[in-house]
Motif scaffolding. Structure first.
Motif, PDB file in Angstrom:
ATOM      1  N   ILE A   1      35.256  18.203  44.942  1.00 18.12           N
ATOM      2  CA  ILE A   1      36.013  16.822  44.994  1.00 18.12           C
ATOM      3  C   ILE A   1      36.909  17.459  46.068  1.00 18.12           C
ATOM      4  O   ILE A   1      37.073  16.256  47.056  1.00 18.12           O
ATOM      5  CB  ILE A   1      36.884  16.678  43.701  1.00 18.12           C
ATOM      6  N   ILE A   2      37.439  18.549  46.282  1.00 17.98           N
ATOM      7  CA  ILE A   2      38.268  18.998  47.425  1.00 17.98           C
ATOM      8  C   ILE A   2      37.588  18.658  48.770  1.00 17.98           C
ATOM      9  O   ILE A   2      38.309  18.286  49.724  1.00 17.98           O
ATOM     10  CB  ILE A   2      38.760  20.435  47.102  1.00 17.98           C
ATOM     11  N   ASN A   3      36.403  18.984  48.954  1.00 15.78           N
ATOM     12  CA  ASN A   3      35.624  18.727  50.178  1.00 15.78           C
ATOM     13  C   ASN A   3      35.617  17.322  50.384  1.00 15.78           C
ATOM     14  O   ASN A   3      35.385  16.891  51.854  1.00 15.78           O
ATOM     15  CB  ASN A   3      34.244  19.471  50.071  1.00 15.78           C
ATOM     16  N   VAL A   4      35.436  16.419  49.681  1.00 17.90           N
ATOM     17  CA  VAL A   4      35.290  15.080  49.664  1.00 17.90           C
ATOM     18  C   VAL A   4      36.511  14.125  49.644  1.00 17.90           C
ATOM     19  O   VAL A   4      36.379  12.893  50.311  1.00 17.90           O
ATOM     20  CB  VAL A   4      34.155  14.357  48.830  1.00 17.90           C
ATOM     21  N   GLY A   5      37.335  14.530  48.800  1.00 22.83           N
ATOM     22  CA  GLY A   5      38.536  13.765  48.667  1.00 22.83           C
ATOM     23  C   GLY A   5      39.751  14.496  48.177  1.00 22.83           C
ATOM     24  O   GLY A   5      39.866  15.459  49.025  1.00 22.83           O
ATOM     25  N   ILE A   6      40.722  13.899  47.396  1.00 21.92           N
ATOM     26  CA  ILE A   6      41.742  14.566  47.047  1.00 21.92           C
ATOM     27  C   ILE A   6      42.037  14.609  45.324  1.00 21.92           C
ATOM     28  O   ILE A   6      41.854  13.644  44.847  1.00 21.92           O
ATOM     29  CB  ILE A   6      43.065  13.753  47.354  1.00 21.92           C
ATOM     30  N   ILE A   7      42.292  15.922  44.971  1.00 22.05           N
ATOM     31  CA  ILE A   7      42.802  15.854  43.324  1.00 22.05           C
ATOM     32  C   ILE A   7      44.030  15.594  43.028  1.00 22.05           C
ATOM     33  O   ILE A   7      44.853  16.250  43.868  1.00 22.05           O
ATOM     34  CB  ILE A   7      42.373  17.276  43.073  1.00 22.05           C
ATOM     35  N   LEU A   8      44.165  14.486  42.467  1.00 20.18           N
ATOM     36  CA  LEU A   8      45.428  14.060  42.044  1.00 20.18           C
ATOM     37  C   LEU A   8      46.275  14.837  41.143  1.00 20.18           C
ATOM     38  O   LEU A   8      47.489  14.767  40.901  1.00 20.18           O
ATOM     39  CB  LEU A   8      45.543  12.575  41.811  1.00 20.18           C
ATOM     40  N   LYS A   9      45.506  14.711  39.856  1.00 22.26           N
ATOM     41  CA  LYS A   9      46.003  15.679  38.675  1.00 22.26           C
ATOM     42  C   LYS A   9      45.149  16.116  37.822  1.00 22.26           C
ATOM     43  O   LYS A   9      43.806  15.693  37.854  1.00 22.26           O
ATOM     44  CB  LYS A   9      46.764  14.357  37.690  1.00 22.26           C
ATOM     45  N   THR A  10      45.325  17.396  37.154  1.00 20.30           N
ATOM     46  CA  THR A  10      44.519  17.983  36.503  1.00 20.30           C
ATOM     47  C   THR A  10      45.174  18.301  34.855  1.00 20.30           C
ATOM     48  O   THR A  10      46.084  18.629  34.981  1.00 20.30           O
ATOM     49  CB  THR A  10      43.876  19.392  37.133  1.00 20.30           C
ATOM     50  N   GLU A  11      44.312  17.837  33.890  1.00 20.45           N
ATOM     51  CA  GLU A  11      44.891  18.210  32.557  1.00 20.45           C
ATOM     52  C   GLU A  11      43.860  19.118  32.006  1.00 20.45           C
ATOM     53  O   GLU A  11      42.607  18.875  31.862  1.00 20.45           O
ATOM     54  CB  GLU A  11      45.058  16.833  31.890  1.00 20.45           C
ATOM     55  N   TYR A  12      44.509  20.113  31.235  1.00 19.52           N
ATOM     56  CA  TYR A  12      43.794  21.032  30.614  1.00 19.52           C
ATOM     57  C   TYR A  12      43.954  21.020  28.946  1.00 19.52           C
ATOM     58  O   TYR A  12      45.023  21.417  28.358  1.00 19.52           O
ATOM     59  CB  TYR A  12      44.118  22.390  30.868  1.00 19.52           C
ATOM     60  N   ASN A  13      42.873  20.642  28.486  1.00 15.92           N
ATOM     61  CA  ASN A  13      42.873  20.527  26.870  1.00 15.92           C
ATOM     62  C   ASN A  13      41.686  21.068  25.900  1.00 15.92           C
ATOM     63  O   ASN A  13      41.179  22.218  26.959  1.00 15.92           O
ATOM     64  CB  ASN A  13      42.913  19.086  26.289  1.00 15.92           C
ATOM     65  N   ASP A  14      40.835  20.447  25.360  1.00 13.28           N
ATOM     66  CA  ASP A  14      39.699  20.920  24.989  1.00 13.28           C
ATOM     67  C   ASP A  14      38.580  20.881  26.080  1.00 13.28           C
ATOM     68  O   ASP A  14      37.789  21.825  26.237  1.00 13.28           O
ATOM     69  CB  ASP A  14      39.156  20.212  23.691  1.00 13.28           C
ATOM     70  N   THR A  15      38.892  19.861  26.867  1.00  9.02           N
ATOM     71  CA  THR A  15      38.055  19.682  28.014  1.00  9.02           C
ATOM     72  C   THR A  15      39.234  19.877  29.192  1.00  9.02           C
ATOM     73  O   THR A  15      40.368  19.667  29.007  1.00  9.02           O
ATOM     74  CB  THR A  15      37.165  18.622  28.080  1.00  9.02           C
ATOM     75  N   VAL A  16      38.567  19.577  30.515  1.00  9.50           N
ATOM     76  CA  VAL A  16      39.480  19.358  31.840  1.00  9.50           C
ATOM     77  C   VAL A  16      38.959  18.099  32.337  1.00  9.50           C
ATOM     78  O   VAL A  16      37.991  17.765  32.470  1.00  9.50           O
ATOM     79  CB  VAL A  16      38.898  20.551  32.743  1.00  9.50           C
ATOM     80  N   LYS A  17      40.393  17.351  32.392  1.00  9.93           N
ATOM     81  CA  LYS A  17      40.323  16.140  32.899  1.00  9.93           C
ATOM     82  C   LYS A  17      40.916  16.154  34.404  1.00  9.93           C
ATOM     83  O   LYS A  17      42.120  16.671  34.533  1.00  9.93           O
ATOM     84  CB  LYS A  17      41.263  14.968  32.124  1.00  9.93           C
ATOM     85  N   VAL A  18      40.020  15.742  35.598  1.00 11.22           N
ATOM     86  CA  VAL A  18      40.409  15.799  36.579  1.00 11.22           C
ATOM     87  C   VAL A  18      40.529  14.387  37.329  1.00 11.22           C
ATOM     88  O   VAL A  18      39.732  13.386  37.198  1.00 11.22           O
ATOM     89  CB  VAL A  18      39.432  16.556  37.679  1.00 11.22           C
ATOM     90  N   GLU A  19      41.651  14.139  37.723  1.00  9.13           N
ATOM     91  CA  GLU A  19      41.893  12.579  38.369  1.00  9.13           C
ATOM     92  C   GLU A  19      41.855  12.968  39.839  1.00  9.13           C
ATOM     93  O   GLU A  19      42.439  13.752  40.471  1.00  9.13           O
ATOM     94  CB  GLU A  19      43.272  11.910  37.935  1.00  9.13           C
ATOM     95  N   PHE A  20      41.353  12.135  40.586  1.00 10.25           N
ATOM     96  CA  PHE A  20      40.935  12.226  41.853  1.00 10.25           C
ATOM     97  C   PHE A  20      40.485  10.917  42.796  1.00 10.25           C
ATOM     98  O   PHE A  20      40.438   9.945  42.349  1.00 10.25           O
ATOM     99  CB  PHE A  20      39.616  13.024  42.221  1.00 10.25           C
ATOM    100  N   ALA A  21      40.709  10.969  44.036  1.00 15.98           N
ATOM    101  CA  ALA A  21      40.793   9.913  45.067  1.00 15.98           C
ATOM    102  C   ALA A  21      39.816  10.338  45.993  1.00 15.98           C
ATOM    103  O   ALA A  21      39.667  11.514  46.648  1.00 15.98           O
ATOM    104  CB  ALA A  21      41.846   9.321  45.696  1.00 15.98           C
ATOM    105  N   VAL A  22      38.746   9.405  46.161  1.00 13.90           N
ATOM    106  CA  VAL A  22      37.830   9.657  47.476  1.00 13.90           C
ATOM    107  C   VAL A  22      37.536   8.137  48.202  1.00 13.90           C
ATOM    108  O   VAL A  22      37.676   7.301  47.847  1.00 13.90           O
ATOM    109  CB  VAL A  22      36.519  10.080  46.869  1.00 13.90           C
ATOM    110  N   PRO A  23      37.446   8.188  49.429  1.00 12.99           N
ATOM    111  CA  PRO A  23      37.213   7.150  50.238  1.00 12.99           C
ATOM    112  C   PRO A  23      36.377   6.046  49.646  1.00 12.99           C
ATOM    113  O   PRO A  23      35.179   6.583  48.946  1.00 12.99           O
ATOM    114  CB  PRO A  23      36.584   7.548  51.650  1.00 12.99           C
TER     115      PRO A  23
END
Length: 205
Positions: free
Chosen positions: A150-172
């Motif tokens: 994701i970093i190579n193609v867009g922007i990571i906006l937010k990351t939440e760590y719980n039982d799983t990892v939730k990544v909020e991101f933006a891409v063109p």
């Protein structure tokens, strides 16, 4: 929708020629009210200056002011410097303290172009790209692969760590479908991807 280049922050550059002092300021503006507010700030800061010449571009709206200098010798070269750098939503103000020696039309054109160009060159230029925002939920052992891609193609906006990892991101927007497919491939189809909104986001160049 088109992307656009603009400055990220407020920048200033200064030089002297023939005892005249030129102070250039550049900043992002989104509307005519922003232009008015920033002009007033600079005029107040340098209240004893001889001229406050400026130009701005906001979409299809373009304006240049010579502020008492001979017509076409100040505002137009400032505007030309903005256009040469393909900038949008930008205001450049060049404040002049007259040093007692007249520069002539050619000298003024050169000085105002130099001032505007130098302050733009000093600025951090960013690109705002119309982008899709989504969240991808995955397990921890895939998170590193996800985030690196994701970093190579867009922007990571937010990351939440719980039982799983939730990544909020933006891409063109024009890359979103390819990103969706790639994340599905990386996770063997197990990624939970939810598209949220579409808007302009800032990308460093």
């Amino acid at each position: 929708m088109k992307s656009f280049l603009t400055v990220d922050g407020v920048y200033r550059a200064e030089f002297e020629t023939e005892r005249s002092r030129f102070i250039a300021s550049v900043m992002r503006v989104d509307c005519a009210d922003d232009v008015k507010v920033n002009l007033e700030k600079v005029r107040k800061e340098f209240s004893d200056a001889t001229h406050h010449c400026y130009a701005y571009v906001i979409g299809n709206e373009r304006k240049a002011s010579d502020d008492g200098e001979p017509q076409g010798t100040a505002g137009i070269p400032i505007l030309e410097a903005i256009k040469r750098n393909n900038l949008d939503k930008v205001l450049v103000i060049v404040t002049r303290y007259f040093g007692g020696i007249k520069l002539g039309a050619a000298g003024l054109l050169s000085a105002y172009m130099r001032s505007a160009s130098e302050v733009i060159d000093k600025s951090e230029i960013v690109e705002y790209i119309y982008s899709d925002v989504a969240t991808a939920e995955t397990d921890y052992n895939l998170y590193k692969k996800f985030s690196q891609y994701i970093i190579n193609v867009g922007i990571i906006l937010k990351t939440e760590y719980n039982d799983t990892v939730k990544v909020e991101f933006a891409v063109p927007t024009d890359k979103y479908e390819a990103v969706r497919l790639k994340l599905s491939e990386l996770s063997a189809g197990k990624v939970n991807l939810i598209k949220q909104e579409t808007n302009y986001y800032k990308y460093k160049r």
